[in-house]
Design an enzyme around this catalytic site. Structure first.
Site, PDB file in Angstrom:
ATOM      1  N   CYS A 167       0.859  -1.195   0.000  1.00  0.00           N
ATOM      2  CA  CYS A 167       0.000   0.000   0.000  1.00  0.00           C
ATOM      3  C   CYS A 167       0.887   1.233   0.000  1.00  0.00           C
ATOM      4  O   CYS A 167       2.085   1.162   0.286  1.00  0.00           O
ATOM      5  CB  CYS A 167      -0.856  -0.051   1.258  1.00  0.00           C
ATOM      6  SG  CYS A 167      -1.656   1.493   1.709  1.00  0.00           S
ATOM      7  N   THR A 180       1.133   3.506   2.144  1.00  0.00           N
ATOM      8  CA  THR A 180       1.747   3.694   3.459  1.00  0.00           C
ATOM      9  C   THR A 180       3.077   2.949   3.544  1.00  0.00           C
ATOM     10  O   THR A 180       4.066   3.466   4.083  1.00  0.00           O
ATOM     11  CB  THR A 180       0.792   3.187   4.548  1.00  0.00           C
ATOM     12  OG1 THR A 180      -0.445   3.874   4.413  1.00  0.00           O
ATOM     13  CG2 THR A 180       1.362   3.413   5.937  1.00  0.00           C
ATOM     14  N   HIS A 236       5.699   4.907   1.794  1.00  0.00           N
ATOM     15  CA  HIS A 236       6.204   6.011   2.624  1.00  0.00           C
ATOM     16  C   HIS A 236       7.262   5.507   3.599  1.00  0.00           C
ATOM     17  O   HIS A 236       8.303   6.147   3.800  1.00  0.00           O
ATOM     18  CB  HIS A 236       5.066   6.648   3.425  1.00  0.00           C
ATOM     19  CG  HIS A 236       4.118   7.466   2.607  1.00  0.00           C
ATOM     20  ND1 HIS A 236       4.496   8.607   1.953  1.00  0.00           N
ATOM     21  CD2 HIS A 236       2.799   7.295   2.331  1.00  0.00           C
ATOM     22  CE1 HIS A 236       3.456   9.112   1.321  1.00  0.00           C
ATOM     23  NE2 HIS A 236       2.413   8.345   1.520  1.00  0.00           N
ATOM     24  N   HIS A 276       0.307  -4.048   6.074  1.00  0.00           N
ATOM     25  CA  HIS A 276      -0.945  -4.220   6.826  1.00  0.00           C
ATOM     26  C   HIS A 276      -1.972  -4.995   6.015  1.00  0.00           C
ATOM     27  O   HIS A 276      -2.730  -5.767   6.559  1.00  0.00           O
ATOM     28  CB  HIS A 276      -1.498  -2.893   7.323  1.00  0.00           C
ATOM     29  CG  HIS A 276      -1.650  -1.865   6.243  1.00  0.00           C
ATOM     30  ND1 HIS A 276      -0.592  -1.102   5.809  1.00  0.00           N
ATOM     31  CD2 HIS A 276      -2.706  -1.489   5.499  1.00  0.00           C
ATOM     32  CE1 HIS A 276      -1.006  -0.290   4.852  1.00  0.00           C
ATOM     33  NE2 HIS A 276      -2.276  -0.507   4.630  1.00  0.00           N
ATOM     34  N   CYS A 295      -9.389   0.561  20.746  1.00  0.00           N
ATOM     35  CA  CYS A 295      -9.410   0.258  22.183  1.00  0.00           C
ATOM     36  C   CYS A 295     -10.792  -0.181  22.670  1.00  0.00           C
ATOM     37  O   CYS A 295     -10.909  -0.876  23.665  1.00  0.00           O
ATOM     38  CB  CYS A 295      -8.934   1.470  22.982  1.00  0.00           C
ATOM     39  SG  CYS A 295     -10.132   2.817  23.090  1.00  0.00           S
ATOM     40  N   CYS A 328     -12.840   4.336  24.210  1.00  0.00           N
ATOM     41  CA  CYS A 328     -12.784   5.798  24.134  1.00  0.00           C
ATOM     42  C   CYS A 328     -14.089   6.349  23.553  1.00  0.00           C
ATOM     43  O   CYS A 328     -14.945   5.610  23.084  1.00  0.00           O
ATOM     44  CB  CYS A 328     -11.587   6.241  23.276  1.00  0.00           C
ATOM     45  SG  CYS A 328     -11.811   5.914  21.518  1.00  0.00           S
ATOM     46  N   CYS A 386     -14.676   5.135  19.944  1.00  0.00           N
ATOM     47  CA  CYS A 386     -15.129   3.735  19.890  1.00  0.00           C
ATOM     48  C   CYS A 386     -16.567   3.622  20.394  1.00  0.00           C
ATOM     49  O   CYS A 386     -17.388   2.868  19.859  1.00  0.00           O
ATOM     50  CB  CYS A 386     -14.220   2.853  20.742  1.00  0.00           C
ATOM     51  SG  CYS A 386     -12.619   2.530  19.969  1.00  0.00           S
ATOM     52  N   ARG A 408      -3.695   2.848 -16.644  1.00  0.00           N
ATOM     53  CA  ARG A 408      -4.609   2.853 -15.502  1.00  0.00           C
ATOM     54  C   ARG A 408      -5.973   3.421 -15.884  1.00  0.00           C
ATOM     55  O   ARG A 408      -7.004   3.002 -15.364  1.00  0.00           O
ATOM     56  CB  ARG A 408      -3.997   3.668 -14.364  1.00  0.00           C
ATOM     57  CG  ARG A 408      -2.752   2.982 -13.812  1.00  0.00           C
ATOM     58  CD  ARG A 408      -2.225   3.696 -12.615  1.00  0.00           C
ATOM     59  NE  ARG A 408      -1.101   2.960 -12.045  1.00  0.00           N
ATOM     60  CZ  ARG A 408      -0.770   2.973 -10.762  1.00  0.00           C
ATOM     61  NH1 ARG A 408      -1.475   3.698  -9.924  1.00  0.00           N
ATOM     62  NH2 ARG A 408       0.250   2.271 -10.319  1.00  0.00           N
TER      63      ARG A 408
END
Lengths: 357, 357, 357, 357
Positions: B53, B55, B58, B78, B108, B111, B114, B215
């Protein structure tokens, strides 16, 4: 607008006094003009009160935007309240004597935007005092299609403020504030009124940041739970501290200041909403990555929904002390005193009485 | 991540091969590490496929954002699909052998975000491959709370793309596209898949602008009605011409390019919506007055809703040719070939097979 | 629930007093039972206050619904507030001494409804006091996943009412009331609290219709602008008269009475919304053609959103006088006095103190 | 309508042929009447095609609703397409020769509902063929405010169906169908077209239940993924089986049959939405407790949004085979053949050609 030259002081019947921009330069002047005549679907309104808005100041100051948009000669002003003096042909729902305020965005009714519930951003919009003669005059012609009947109990000096009050209502209703934490940036009349509307609409906490202490006091009187003088304190820090570090659910950006817009993005919580009403005078630098990473919604809002917002505004009237923002009133002759006070931000909202007080 | 030094080639049982950033500099390397162990509420996944990806790029390139966020040593990646090898204590709903993909945003659950349906922007978010060891590895530990059961019929090379496909679905669902005119800026995988989802979701017309002809052809194959090579034609002009001068109802900004963001604001119609997904690398200049005057909505979108978007994505799968964006597949050993092809934008989506093909 | 037979009066450590249904017949009794033990992910709560809801009355009266749903023996009650006495294994976010109220709908977290933000209507729902042992007891076991931390300043007799208050908040938030005319049918605790929430949330006018003058007075104290005793006046006529013949923008149906539901449909304006919270005991006759011709929205609402509604409720607390609906308090021993007062509608909300007042 | 008595066969210029109800009893007859004249803001339309709707059948059959609403003499019909023959004074946006269809709900533009975006349920609504002379005639007068310009490429027999097609579009757009499972109850023209629109709008699966196999085949041709003959199979069971027992996300109730409405409530999933368009002929029994416990939304829908739905319908036209529902066409003289075929449900949509085919 047809100027009377030389100005013959013949009385209201023969000529109409108005504040107009007559030259392509800063300033404006009191002129006498031919009385306007209502055409088919139009009415003639005797203006009881008119009020000065930021747009009028742009035109008065003859800034870049004004130079690009305004054609002289042009009577200024759009906020107003008055009485129908005469109805033209094909007017079906209004009558002489009706106490009215006109929505100042005159829409075509036929474009895609009018067709789909967004007449206030009509493709063929004409705005009073911008694209056609405005309300700083003894008489005014407007189409029936934009007329709103005022409650007779409402004083003209409040009825003329229905238009900016409608801005504030539009902004708050787009923000969906019940049980929300709300930060407002900007202490102009629409920001102050937004504090009042947000309070009436069930916001859990309301911070308002601005630069003038007297206005911040007014904000608290209108409903803000807390105010921040941005000259002395950092609004971002104050709002974060008051929201357990999370940020506000909603930020109402009512100033147009680049600094405030940046603060709005910093003080809004992840997943929160910024309603952007203030108009920056030039392109600004924005940390767009924050909009994405924080999944912020930025909703531009302009004008009022015709007539949904007017109905909402009428219903909020008993709960918001609109009259409080009217700090100055003048007869039309003394319009320039009021304009100068507005330019210097000494007055909050200035109301002119074309027919005398 | 605990590096094995010296690397003992003892096989899968003793060590696990992974692509990791081990030094604070550009690049990454194939390493062998101790196999991870699932703690309470966690599972061990044998990774069948993982994909590269933006990310990851980067981090590989070690740009400013990566330097500020990543702590070495750190396994990259990921996006993935795999099989549960082992479950830790207190795992109640998943079992060894389950074919899964994990939502990569570990939340989590406690919070405010969430609590209110926005776990994907949780205040205490941990992202696979960013904040904890990632998926470019033979084995991976993730909490049960982020597991998604894949349809067994879905090949791993498609299942690993469920995560960016989910981005595209999230974006399109926020845009509300049935009967709308839709412009997409950006020809990366999420932009291309967004064209497919928008088509499946009933968009009336879809333009996609990008820079690579191959593309753009892929965009048309996926569902775009028309494409624009922004190197040769002005996307704003093309979209306006196709919408009677009005602009598109919706613009999906999938590139993060400052030029494209500016175009998005110009090509969206008054009252329209921009969904902003692409992440600009630095603050940019925006004509905020246009956001206000045009009453545009700018909705930042990140990640996917957990698990609403996953269900939607599963339902769109039969209608969007997701596999088409997977242009390159490599065994894990050859990860760097894939990474370089991705960096140079020669590949659209690169899939790695940690267990071999 | 494991009954202690014979009941050994050994003190709190050895046995726990509770109000339970032990036979398949009307009534309930005070029993002593083994103290419950928290399993993994669960906590033991010492109940400080518990309150009686309509559901408890159905079970006490052993009506048709109760006979079909309840398995004896079963401790009654779901509304409550208390202190964590002990935490089981794998509890991560709560600690002994925490002052809590539990959401009474225990959800699975894995079904389609839990996955998509509707855990309160989870497919595998377990309700306290209905599907598992309830809160009319000195001690209670609940999973951590439904715990809500109360403000320590909130007295237990108010904290136990957070649950029905949450019902009212959920109803009002679904109704979207700012600047709306709102009619409420039903003078039970949730109807009365809905009046308070609607007022706090900016409703323009609020009518509440019911049958008991004392409750109508309470409604006005809580925020209703006007009340209607439906035994003497026709709510439909009153609401129409007050809305220029149009009907109310929103009707909150909080009674479950067939007559009130019929009235709701008659008193809502075309294009308006009915939020239906009251549960009729049997199928009823509805003029469905009116739903269509008037383009009415009927939104069923049950429970509370987990935990969005809890956050909203906490934020409305300073603005709604919740304590006012608590008309009766009793130690647990005298539970039956309270139950009978509730059955006869003499009490509005009855609070029991398992640990004494 | 002014009847010509005795009917002078002088040709189109002198009289206009029309199908009218002239007596308070079942049936209708072909009459000749004075040509209507457009007043201010009105146009005269030469009707090219008109089509028979359920409302016309109610009036023809002279059922209870018709007896309470219709005043004779009255020309029937509201669906149509035609050409402007003449414009009255104060018509600003349309011209002779324009190819138009009129929205059949003539609104006042001044009431609260018109003011707030709900003109289609205007308080002062006049419906063509119900409250004023209709479209089963050679010529028709309608106000400019309800005119819609058709694409010249659209044949009149499709353009006349834009109105019921708009019903289906309105229904589907209220249902928000992308990635949703959708069940449709009812095999009338609007149900069939709803299947086509739901498919075009991205529904994940579409079941349609009805009673006539030929229509169920048509439903599949239009886009339903599966159909259910409710005479042989239980739609509730089929839909539940197809949704893992959960029920459909959305049910479009297009029949008005009490049995179907009951099924709709049973087949919708918890938290799901029923869009109710079919109009039951009398009050029916509904398990309202299910609406509450399942937290179902029931949205009544009538007519079309003016003109949002028209724009959406125009955009769906290329994607839905609207012409397929037109099974029968007749010259006006043979209107009764068509009407009888419609009454007996042998025809799906019957189109009349007042000017001949």
């Amino acid at each position: 607008m047809r100027l009377q030259v030389p100005i013959a002081k013949e009385g209201v019947e023969a000529t109409v006094r108005a504040v107009a921009k007559t030259k392509e330069e800063p300033g404006a002047e009191l002129v006498e003009v031919d009385p306007p005549t209502p055409g088919p679907g139009e009415v003639l309104v005797r203006v009881a009160a008119a009020s000065i808005c930021g747009t009028d100041i742009h035109i008065y100051n003859w800034d870049e935007w004004a130079r690009s948009r305004i054609r002289v000669p042009q009577i200024l002003g759009h906020e107003h309240a008055g009485y129908i003096e005469e109805v033209g042909p094909e007017v079906h729902h209004f009558h002489p004597g009706d106490y009215v305020t006109a929505e100042t965005h005159i829409y075509c009714g036929q474009c895609y935007l009018c067709h789909t519930g967004a007449a206030h951003i009509c493709r063929n919009l004409e705005i009073l005092g911008v694209d056609r003669d405005g309300t700083f005059a003894e008489y005014l012609v407007v189409p029936e299609s934009v007329l709103w009947k005022n409650d007779p109990a409402l004083p003209p000096k409040v009825a003329t403020v229905m238009e900016p009050f409608g801005n504030s209502v539009h902004v708050v209703m787009r923000a969906d504030v019940p049980a929300k934490t709300v930060a407002i940036t900007g202490d102009g009349p629409t920001g102050l009124l937004a504090a009042g509307v947000a309070r009436a609409a069930g916001a859990a906490s309301i911070w308002l940041s601005g630069l003038l202490d007297a206005r911040l006091e007014m904000a608290e009187a209108l409903g803000a739970h807390a105010t921040i003088n941005a000259a002395h304190d950092d609004p971002v820090e104050v709002v974060r501290r008051g929201t357990d570090g999370l940020g506000a659910d909603v930020v109402l950006e009512m100033s147009g200041s680049p600094v405030a817009i940046e603060q709005a993005l910093e003080m809004v919580r992840p997943g929160g909403r910024i309603v952007a009403f203030g108009i920056p005078s030039r392109p600004l630098t924005l940390n767009m990555a924050d909009v994405v990473f924080k999944e912020v919604q930025v909703l531009g809002v302009v004008g009022r929904r015709i007539f949904s917002t007017w109905h909402e505004a009428a219903r909020f009237l008993p709960h918001v002390d609109v009259a409080r923002v009217v700090t100055d009133t003048y007869p039309l002759d003394e319009w320039q005193l009021g304009m100068e006070r507005a330019v210097r931000r000494e007055a909050v909202k200035v109301v002119l009485y074309p027919g005398g007080q």
